[in-house]
Write a protein that holds these residues in place. Sequence first.
Motif, PDB file in Angstrom:
ATOM      1  N   UNK A   1      27.043  78.853  40.518  1.00  0.00           N
ATOM      2  CA  UNK A   1      26.216  77.779  41.051  1.00  0.00           C
ATOM      3  C   UNK A   1      26.966  77.100  42.191  1.00  0.00           C
ATOM      4  N   UNK A   2      26.331  77.030  43.370  1.00  0.00           N
ATOM      5  CA  UNK A   2      26.979  76.446  44.529  1.00  0.00           C
ATOM      6  C   UNK A   2      26.779  74.943  44.533  1.00  0.00           C
ATOM      7  N   UNK A   3      27.503  74.303  45.425  1.00  0.00           N
ATOM      8  CA  UNK A   3      27.452  72.845  45.483  1.00  0.00           C
ATOM      9  C   UNK A   3      26.141  72.336  46.042  1.00  0.00           C
ATOM     10  N   UNK A   4      25.310  73.240  46.580  1.00  0.00           N
ATOM     11  CA  UNK A   4      24.062  72.792  47.187  1.00  0.00           C
ATOM     12  C   UNK A   4      22.856  73.042  46.289  1.00  0.00           C
ATOM     13  N   UNK A   5      23.046  73.515  45.083  1.00  0.00           N
ATOM     14  CA  UNK A   5      21.905  73.722  44.189  1.00  0.00           C
ATOM     15  C   UNK A   5      21.349  72.364  43.769  1.00  0.00           C
ATOM     16  N   UNK A   6      20.055  72.312  43.428  1.00  0.00           N
ATOM     17  CA  UNK A   6      19.470  71.035  42.988  1.00  0.00           C
ATOM     18  C   UNK A   6      20.219  70.421  41.811  1.00  0.00           C
ATOM     19  N   UNK A   7      20.622  71.249  40.852  1.00  0.00           N
ATOM     20  CA  UNK A   7      21.339  70.716  39.687  1.00  0.00           C
ATOM     21  C   UNK A   7      22.663  70.086  40.107  1.00  0.00           C
ATOM     22  N   UNK A   8      23.387  70.741  40.990  1.00  0.00           N
ATOM     23  CA  UNK A   8      24.660  70.201  41.449  1.00  0.00           C
ATOM     24  C   UNK A   8      24.457  68.915  42.261  1.00  0.00           C
ATOM     25  N   UNK A   9      23.414  68.881  43.061  1.00  0.00           N
ATOM     26  CA  UNK A   9      23.123  67.675  43.848  1.00  0.00           C
ATOM     27  C   UNK A   9      22.805  66.496  42.930  1.00  0.00           C
ATOM     28  N   UNK A  10      22.019  66.760  41.880  1.00  0.00           N
ATOM     29  CA  UNK A  10      21.688  65.695  40.927  1.00  0.00           C
ATOM     30  C   UNK A  10      22.944  65.210  40.209  1.00  0.00           C
ATOM     31  N   UNK A  11      23.805  66.150  39.811  1.00  0.00           N
ATOM     32  CA  UNK A  11      25.041  65.784  39.128  1.00  0.00           C
ATOM     33  C   UNK A  11      25.935  64.948  40.041  1.00  0.00           C
ATOM     34  N   UNK A  12      26.002  65.325  41.302  1.00  0.00           N
ATOM     35  CA  UNK A  12      26.827  64.585  42.261  1.00  0.00           C
ATOM     36  C   UNK A  12      26.341  63.149  42.393  1.00  0.00           C
ATOM     37  N   UNK A  86      17.490  56.345  38.619  1.00  0.00           N
ATOM     38  CA  UNK A  86      17.151  57.619  37.973  1.00  0.00           C
ATOM     39  C   UNK A  86      16.329  58.497  38.913  1.00  0.00           C
ATOM     40  N   UNK A  87      15.402  57.890  39.646  1.00  0.00           N
ATOM     41  CA  UNK A  87      14.563  58.660  40.567  1.00  0.00           C
ATOM     42  C   UNK A  87      15.382  59.295  41.679  1.00  0.00           C
ATOM     43  N   UNK A  88      16.416  58.593  42.132  1.00  0.00           N
ATOM     44  CA  UNK A  88      17.292  59.159  43.156  1.00  0.00           C
ATOM     45  C   UNK A  88      18.112  60.319  42.595  1.00  0.00           C
ATOM     46  N   UNK A  89      18.566  60.165  41.361  1.00  0.00           N
ATOM     47  CA  UNK A  89      19.391  61.209  40.754  1.00  0.00           C
ATOM     48  C   UNK A  89      18.574  62.468  40.487  1.00  0.00           C
ATOM     49  N   UNK A  90      17.359  62.294  40.027  1.00  0.00           N
ATOM     50  CA  UNK A  90      16.537  63.457  39.665  1.00  0.00           C
ATOM     51  C   UNK A  90      15.721  64.011  40.835  1.00  0.00           C
ATOM     52  N   UNK A  91      15.718  63.328  41.961  1.00  0.00           N
ATOM     53  CA  UNK A  91      14.922  63.782  43.107  1.00  0.00           C
ATOM     54  C   UNK A  91      15.219  65.225  43.523  1.00  0.00           C
ATOM     55  N   UNK A  92      16.493  65.657  43.561  1.00  0.00           N
ATOM     56  CA  UNK A  92      16.745  67.059  43.939  1.00  0.00           C
ATOM     57  C   UNK A  92      16.126  68.060  42.964  1.00  0.00           C
ATOM     58  N   UNK A  93      15.921  67.656  41.722  1.00  0.00           N
ATOM     59  CA  UNK A  93      15.353  68.545  40.717  1.00  0.00           C
ATOM     60  C   UNK A  93      13.839  68.555  40.748  1.00  0.00           C
ATOM     61  N   UNK A  94      13.259  67.421  41.071  1.00  0.00           N
ATOM     62  CA  UNK A  94      11.800  67.287  40.995  1.00  0.00           C
ATOM     63  C   UNK A  94      11.098  67.419  42.334  1.00  0.00           C
ATOM     64  N   UNK A  95      11.822  67.243  43.419  1.00  0.00           N
ATOM     65  CA  UNK A  95      11.248  67.263  44.768  1.00  0.00           C
ATOM     66  C   UNK A  95      10.229  66.141  44.959  1.00  0.00           C
ATOM     67  N   UNK A  96      10.287  65.127  44.107  1.00  0.00           N
ATOM     68  CA  UNK A  96       9.414  63.956  44.235  1.00  0.00           C
ATOM     69  C   UNK A  96       9.977  63.044  45.327  1.00  0.00           C
ATOM     70  N   UNK A  97       9.133  62.445  46.153  1.00  0.00           N
ATOM     71  CA  UNK A  97       9.630  61.543  47.203  1.00  0.00           C
ATOM     72  C   UNK A  97      10.474  60.413  46.619  1.00  0.00           C
ATOM     73  N   UNK A  98      11.444  59.963  47.392  1.00  0.00           N
ATOM     74  CA  UNK A  98      12.305  58.872  46.933  1.00  0.00           C
ATOM     75  C   UNK A  98      11.470  57.609  46.719  1.00  0.00           C
ATOM     76  N   UNK A  99      11.843  56.800  45.735  1.00  0.00           N
ATOM     77  CA  UNK A  99      11.014  55.648  45.367  1.00  0.00           C
ATOM     78  C   UNK A  99      11.044  54.520  46.386  1.00  0.00           C
ATOM     79  N   UNK A 100       9.910  53.865  46.523  1.00  0.00           N
ATOM     80  CA  UNK A 100       9.826  52.655  47.332  1.00  0.00           C
ATOM     81  C   UNK A 100       9.988  51.460  46.403  1.00  0.00           C
ATOM     82  N   UNK A 101      10.756  50.479  46.783  1.00  0.00           N
ATOM     83  CA  UNK A 101      10.928  49.309  45.907  1.00  0.00           C
ATOM     84  C   UNK A 101       9.627  48.529  45.767  1.00  0.00           C
ATOM     85  N   UNK A 102       9.439  47.945  44.595  1.00  0.00           N
ATOM     86  CA  UNK A 102       8.239  47.146  44.360  1.00  0.00           C
ATOM     87  C   UNK A 102       8.259  45.919  45.255  1.00  0.00           C
TER      88      UNK A 102
END
Length: 225
Positions: A1-12, A86-102
């Motif tokens: 697993x390279x450093x650019x995989x979604x899992x590695x990005x989330x872990x970082x 949490x949304x920032x950490x999981x974003x590489x795994x889910x490909x969901x847009x980064x959250x906007x603050x309320x």
Amino acid sequence: MTSTTPARMAATRARIAANVARDRFAAPTTLRVLRFIAAHLDSAAAECESYDGTTNAPFSRMMRSLDDAVELITMHTDTRFTASVVDYITAPLSAVPLPEPRRLYPVDARYAERESALRAELAQLHADTGAAESDPERWFSAVLATLAKWARLAGIVAVDNARPYNRARVAALHLKCIDCGGSTIQFGARQWAVCACGKGQAWADAMSCECFGYACPAVRHDAAN
């Protein structure tokens, strides 16, 4: 697993957030909470790093650790973290847009200007996808610093908006009658509200804000039954 995989990005990102939590300056009682948050984030990172492509079990364990971190963050706003970490950490795994603050809906123009500035600052960071990939530590640390300022501002706005003399101004920002457009609205049982003009309407129709139910300060401060 390279450093650019979604899992590695989330872990970082989880590791970076953990380090920020440990390094954050706070009162002794808050520091203890921050250490627990850091431990949960480290645990989430370790689970993510253990992913070998054969099972998704590490991600389930990662989410449990993140949920534990969010529970502490929600209970202790003085940590200046937001649940959106949490949304920032999981974003590489889910490909969901980064959250906007309320939205904060401050009645004080100074705080409204500060909110707009922080929102623009965060939007600029979100748009810098190159830095997010090439220098995640600098990028995510900057995001967390902006969110810390946002959390501090949210606390200030909550106190200021709760002042009795600001009640009508808060209502004007959150409420709007579907008939007359006024904000003098009484909230009652069964999700039913009645405006001063006599118009009855559902709570959702009377609320022009992004709040939900009793979480809305205009509802909470009103004579809700």
